[in-house]
Design an enzyme around this catalytic site. Structure first.
Site, PDB file in Angstrom:
ATOM      1  N   TYR A 140      78.476 -38.356   9.864  1.00 11.78           N
ATOM      2  CA  TYR A 140      79.168 -39.604  10.222  1.00 11.78           C
ATOM      3  C   TYR A 140      78.750 -40.061  11.620  1.00 11.78           C
ATOM      4  O   TYR A 140      78.495 -41.243  11.850  1.00 11.78           O
ATOM      5  CB  TYR A 140      80.689 -39.414  10.165  1.00 11.78           C
ATOM      6  CG  TYR A 140      81.448 -40.690  10.465  1.00 11.78           C
ATOM      7  CD1 TYR A 140      81.823 -41.558   9.434  1.00 11.78           C
ATOM      8  CD2 TYR A 140      81.763 -41.048  11.767  1.00 11.78           C
ATOM      9  CE1 TYR A 140      82.486 -42.747   9.708  1.00 11.78           C
ATOM     10  CE2 TYR A 140      82.431 -42.234  12.051  1.00 11.78           C
ATOM     11  CZ  TYR A 140      82.791 -43.070  11.015  1.00 11.78           C
ATOM     12  OH  TYR A 140      83.441 -44.254  11.293  1.00 11.78           O
TER      13      TYR A 140
ATOM     14  N   GLY B 162      85.090 -44.992  17.618  1.00 10.27           N
ATOM     15  CA  GLY B 162      86.256 -44.367  17.007  1.00 10.27           C
ATOM     16  C   GLY B 162      85.893 -42.995  16.459  1.00 10.27           C
ATOM     17  O   GLY B 162      84.840 -42.441  16.753  1.00 10.27           O
TER      18      GLY B 162
ATOM     19  N   ARG C 162      75.969 -47.012   4.833  1.00  6.47           N
ATOM     20  CA  ARG C 162      75.590 -45.769   5.528  1.00  6.47           C
ATOM     21  C   ARG C 162      75.377 -44.724   4.451  1.00  6.47           C
ATOM     22  O   ARG C 162      76.336 -44.162   3.896  1.00  6.47           O
ATOM     23  CB  ARG C 162      76.678 -45.341   6.495  1.00  6.47           C
ATOM     24  CG  ARG C 162      77.047 -46.412   7.502  1.00  6.47           C
ATOM     25  CD  ARG C 162      77.092 -45.907   8.922  1.00  6.47           C
ATOM     26  NE  ARG C 162      77.453 -46.977   9.815  1.00  6.47           N
ATOM     27  CZ  ARG C 162      78.631 -47.095  10.424  1.00  6.47           C
ATOM     28  NH1 ARG C 162      79.556 -46.168  10.242  1.00  6.47           N
ATOM     29  NH2 ARG C 162      78.874 -48.095  11.220  1.00  6.47           N
TER      30      ARG C 162
ATOM     31  N   HIS D 140      74.612 -51.305  18.130  1.00  5.58           N
ATOM     32  CA  HIS D 140      75.637 -50.393  17.628  1.00  5.58           C
ATOM     33  C   HIS D 140      75.032 -49.023  17.318  1.00  5.58           C
ATOM     34  O   HIS D 140      75.456 -48.331  16.390  1.00  5.58           O
ATOM     35  CB  HIS D 140      76.280 -50.995  16.376  1.00  5.58           C
ATOM     36  CG  HIS D 140      77.776 -50.911  16.329  1.00  5.58           C
ATOM     37  ND1 HIS D 140      78.602 -51.947  16.664  1.00  5.58           N
ATOM     38  CD2 HIS D 140      78.607 -49.909  15.964  1.00  5.58           C
ATOM     39  CE1 HIS D 140      79.862 -51.587  16.504  1.00  5.58           C
ATOM     40  NE2 HIS D 140      79.892 -50.351  16.091  1.00  5.58           N
TER      41      HIS D 140
ATOM     42  N   ARG E 196      73.811 -48.541  13.734  1.00  3.03           N
ATOM     43  CA  ARG E 196      74.834 -48.315  12.704  1.00  3.03           C
ATOM     44  C   ARG E 196      75.211 -49.594  11.967  1.00  3.03           C
ATOM     45  O   ARG E 196      76.034 -49.557  11.070  1.00  3.03           O
ATOM     46  CB  ARG E 196      76.095 -47.714  13.350  1.00  3.03           C
ATOM     47  CG  ARG E 196      75.857 -46.342  13.933  1.00  3.03           C
ATOM     48  CD  ARG E 196      76.996 -45.902  14.824  1.00  3.03           C
ATOM     49  NE  ARG E 196      78.182 -45.483  14.106  1.00  3.03           N
ATOM     50  CZ  ARG E 196      78.353 -44.281  13.560  1.00  3.03           C
ATOM     51  NH1 ARG E 196      77.399 -43.382  13.657  1.00  3.03           N
ATOM     52  NH2 ARG E 196      79.463 -43.972  12.943  1.00  3.03           N
TER      53      ARG E 196
ATOM     54  N   ASP F  45      72.661 -50.335  25.459  1.00  3.73           N
ATOM     55  CA  ASP F  45      72.822 -48.979  24.928  1.00  3.73           C
ATOM     56  C   ASP F  45      71.939 -48.803  23.699  1.00  3.73           C
ATOM     57  O   ASP F  45      71.330 -49.756  23.204  1.00  3.73           O
ATOM     58  CB  ASP F  45      74.294 -48.635  24.646  1.00  3.73           C
ATOM     59  CG  ASP F  45      74.884 -49.362  23.437  1.00  3.73           C
ATOM     60  OD1 ASP F  45      74.134 -49.955  22.637  1.00  3.73           O
ATOM     61  OD2 ASP F  45      76.123 -49.331  23.291  1.00  3.73           O
TER      62      ASP F  45
ATOM     63  N   ARG G 202      76.460 -41.423  21.044  1.00  2.00           N
ATOM     64  CA  ARG G 202      76.385 -40.071  20.461  1.00  2.00           C
ATOM     65  C   ARG G 202      76.299 -38.953  21.505  1.00  2.00           C
ATOM     66  O   ARG G 202      76.921 -37.898  21.294  1.00  2.00           O
ATOM     67  CB  ARG G 202      75.220 -39.998  19.480  1.00  2.00           C
ATOM     68  CG  ARG G 202      75.438 -40.890  18.246  1.00  2.00           C
ATOM     69  CD  ARG G 202      74.256 -40.833  17.304  1.00  2.00           C
ATOM     70  NE  ARG G 202      74.376 -41.782  16.212  1.00  2.00           N
ATOM     71  CZ  ARG G 202      74.006 -43.055  16.292  1.00  2.00           C
ATOM     72  NH1 ARG G 202      73.497 -43.545  17.411  1.00  2.00           N
ATOM     73  NH2 ARG G 202      74.146 -43.855  15.246  1.00  2.00           N
TER      74      ARG G 202
HETATM   75  C1  LIG Z   1      80.717 -42.391  15.736  1.00  2.00           C
HETATM   76  C2  LIG Z   1      80.474 -43.697  16.400  1.00  2.00           C
HETATM   77  C3  LIG Z   1      81.447 -44.672  16.343  1.00  2.00           C
HETATM   78  C4  LIG Z   1      81.240 -45.892  16.952  1.00  2.00           C
HETATM   79  N1  LIG Z   1      82.207 -46.842  16.913  1.00  2.00           N
HETATM   80  C5  LIG Z   1      82.032 -47.998  17.598  1.00  2.00           C
HETATM   81  C6  LIG Z   1      83.071 -48.960  17.670  1.00  2.00           C
HETATM   82  O1  LIG Z   1      84.156 -48.771  17.116  1.00  2.00           O
HETATM   83  N2  LIG Z   1      82.847 -50.102  18.360  1.00  2.00           N
HETATM   84  C7  LIG Z   1      81.653 -50.335  18.993  1.00  2.00           C
HETATM   85  O2  LIG Z   1      81.465 -51.364  19.618  1.00  2.00           O
HETATM   86  N3  LIG Z   1      80.639 -49.438  18.932  1.00  2.00           N
HETATM   87  C8  LIG Z   1      80.813 -48.291  18.272  1.00  2.00           C
HETATM   88  N4  LIG Z   1      79.802 -47.382  18.240  1.00  2.00           N
HETATM   89  C9  LIG Z   1      78.529 -47.692  18.905  1.00  2.00           C
HETATM   90  C10 LIG Z   1      78.515 -47.217  20.346  1.00  2.00           C
HETATM   91  O3  LIG Z   1      79.464 -47.887  21.138  1.00  2.00           O
HETATM   92  C11 LIG Z   1      77.137 -47.450  20.973  1.00  2.00           C
HETATM   93  O4  LIG Z   1      76.805 -48.817  20.862  1.00  2.00           O
HETATM   94  C12 LIG Z   1      76.045 -46.606  20.341  1.00  2.00           C
HETATM   95  O5  LIG Z   1      76.536 -45.358  19.919  1.00  2.00           O
HETATM   96  C13 LIG Z   1      74.925 -46.412  21.346  1.00  2.00           C
HETATM   97  O6  LIG Z   1      73.870 -45.705  20.770  1.00  2.00           O
HETATM   98  P1  LIG Z   1      73.675 -44.123  20.969  1.00  2.00           P
HETATM   99  O7  LIG Z   1      74.645 -43.460  20.083  1.00  2.00           O
HETATM  100  O8  LIG Z   1      72.257 -43.908  20.561  1.00  2.00           O
HETATM  101  O9  LIG Z   1      73.913 -43.810  22.430  1.00  2.00           O
HETATM  102  C14 LIG Z   1      80.006 -46.146  17.628  1.00  2.00           C
HETATM  103  C15 LIG Z   1      79.031 -45.146  17.683  1.00  2.00           C
HETATM  104  C16 LIG Z   1      79.250 -43.926  17.085  1.00  2.00           C
HETATM  105  C17 LIG Z   1      78.184 -42.868  17.179  1.00  2.00           C
END
Ligand SMILES: Cc1cc2nc3c(=O)[nH]c(=O)nc-3n(C[C@H](O)[C@H](O)[C@H](O)COP(=O)(O)O)c2cc1C
Length: 418
Positions: free
Chosen positions: A83, A138, A222, A307, A310, A338, A362
């Protein structure tokens, strides 16, 4: 002979037989300092070695974020790992975020006094020690009990800004040393009333800004979650022992269409601007057109983000989108980014391409999963230390002196390894 290394003495280390890794490291540094090979530049006026904060042997074991992820992977349920680690569809964008960093190289300069390296900056009126924020996300209970609060404690300890939703516990923390600096994060609003209510909750709970992620109209496919029949209820509860045996209540299924904020428009910015004086950040901008609109509508900062790969698979990696957005904004508001940052050197490249600061996702989840609060702290502190060393090696004494001349691009792709 006793040589002061700022954290004790080499002779003390040898008396205890180098019981710890740090003692061994000190001893090595002492030996290096006394070797003719290292004699040049190690004179009396050489700057002191700076040691990182120290945690248990276990926490100090992994030497980088990748190895912290390996520890986390062993500790969490495989469905939770998927996840967090996963991206959407073919995970092209997830991989491309990382690959972009290996295509950017650093044009290192020499002859610059880097005996002091200053990573501090001012962001939306706040003085920060380093340009690393903990991004919104989250589902932390998947990897650690009460994960959101534990991450907030780590944010307070490290003084990293934390993006998270408003909560009663955060409101109660206000004014205490355990209160982090935080931005109230949301995936947007369909109505003016809900935007206004959110702004009030954010203010009451002590947020210093509001960050709206504008890139989540639908949950993307996903494949990992679909394959795992991941139950979205687990996001709150954690993964139960009988996962996979009982019928999931809200399962991820290939082909389902899961709407989130499909009716979010630029009106949302107007609603929030009218409801609060808190700075407004828009997260998820990757084009010059949207960057210009964001500035015109009154956003006070932008986060270039996909994101973490994602949402829409196949979209531009954030390191490539960054210069376009920075140019469109032309210094009117700060641009953050990011996606794929795993090393201090990655941060330096992002700053070189115009990011005021970066967010990690992450990497701090892995710190949390591996070691709880101190794991998150270790990730932030490690990346900060790596950034400082990268700046020192690149001839950059402070973040203000970084500019685009720092970064060049390989024309041939390199294998992603790290
Ligand atoms: C498990 C998980 C949940 C996430 N949930 C959100 C979210 O609720 N809102 C949001 O803006 N970004 C969310 N993100 C994205 C992160 O804020 C961020 O943009 C992203 O993880 C950056 O990339 P990286 O994981 O390679 O550092 C989530 C990322 C992960 C890994």
């Amino acid at each position: 002979m006793s040589i002061d290394l700022g954290m004790g003495t080499a002779s003390a280390a040898s008396r205890t037989g180098c019981a710890t890794r740090r003692d061994a490291l000190r001893r090595l540094l002492w030996l290096a300092g006394s070797s003719p090979l290292f004699a040049q530049g190690q004179g009396r006026n050489a700057p002191a070695t700076i040691y990182p904060p120290s945690y248990s042997e276990e926490v100090m074991g992994p030497v980088n974020v990748h190895e912290i992820e390996e520890v986390a992977k062993k500790k969490v349920h495989p469905l939770a790992y998927d996840y967090i680690a996963g991206g959407s569809a073919n995970e092209l964008t997830l991989r491309a975020n990382r690959e972009a960093f290996s295509r950017a190289y650093v044009r290192r300069r020499v002859g610059v006094d880097v005996s002091k390296i200053d990573t501090s900056l001012e962001l939306l009126g706040k003085k920060l020690e380093f340009p690393i924020l903990l991004g919104a996300g989250g589902a932390k209970n998947l990897v650690y009990p009460d994960g959101d609060r534990v991450t907030a404690q780590a944010a307070a300890h490290t003084k990293a800004i934390y993006l998270t939703g408003p909560s009663d516990w955060m409101a109660k923390l206000q004014g205490s040393p355990q209160a982090p600096m935080w931005w109230a994060a949301s995936l947007g609003f369909a109505t003016k009333a809900s935007a206004e209510a959110f702004a009030r909750r954010a203010e009451d709970a002590g947020a210093s800004a509001i960050s709206v992620s504008v890139d989540y109209p639908y949950t993307a496919p996903r494949d990992r979650n679909n394959r795992n029949k991941f139950d979205y209820a687990w996001v709150q509860t954690g993964i139960p022992a009988d996962a996979g045996k009982s019928k999931p209540r809200t399962p991820a299924i290939a082909g389902m269409i899961q709407a989130y904020t499909p009716s979010l428009t630029w009106n949302c910015v107007d609603w929030l601007r009218g409801a609060t004086k808190l700075p407004l950040i828009l997260k998820g901008i990757v084009t010059a057109e949207d960057a210009r609109l964001a500035v015109e509508r009154g956003a006070q900062a932008i986060v270039v983000s996909n994101h973490g790969g994602r949402t829409l698979d196949g979209m531009i990696p954030t390191l490539y989108a960054l210069p376009e957005v920075v140019d469109a904004v032309s210094a009117r508001i700060p641009v953050l980014m990011d996606g794929g940052i795993r090393r201090g050197g990655d941060i330096m490249k992002a700053l070189g391409l115009g990011a005021k600061a970066i967010l990690i996702g992450r990497p701090y989840y892995w710190g949390l999963a591996a070691f709880g609060q101190v794991g998150v702290q270790r990730v932030v502190e490690l990346l900060h230390a790596e950034l400082r060393v990268a700046m020192g090696l690149a001839g950059i004494p402070n973040v203000a002196s970084i500019d685009r001349s720092l970064v060049g691009w390989y024309t041939e792709p390199l294998p992603v390894n790290g």
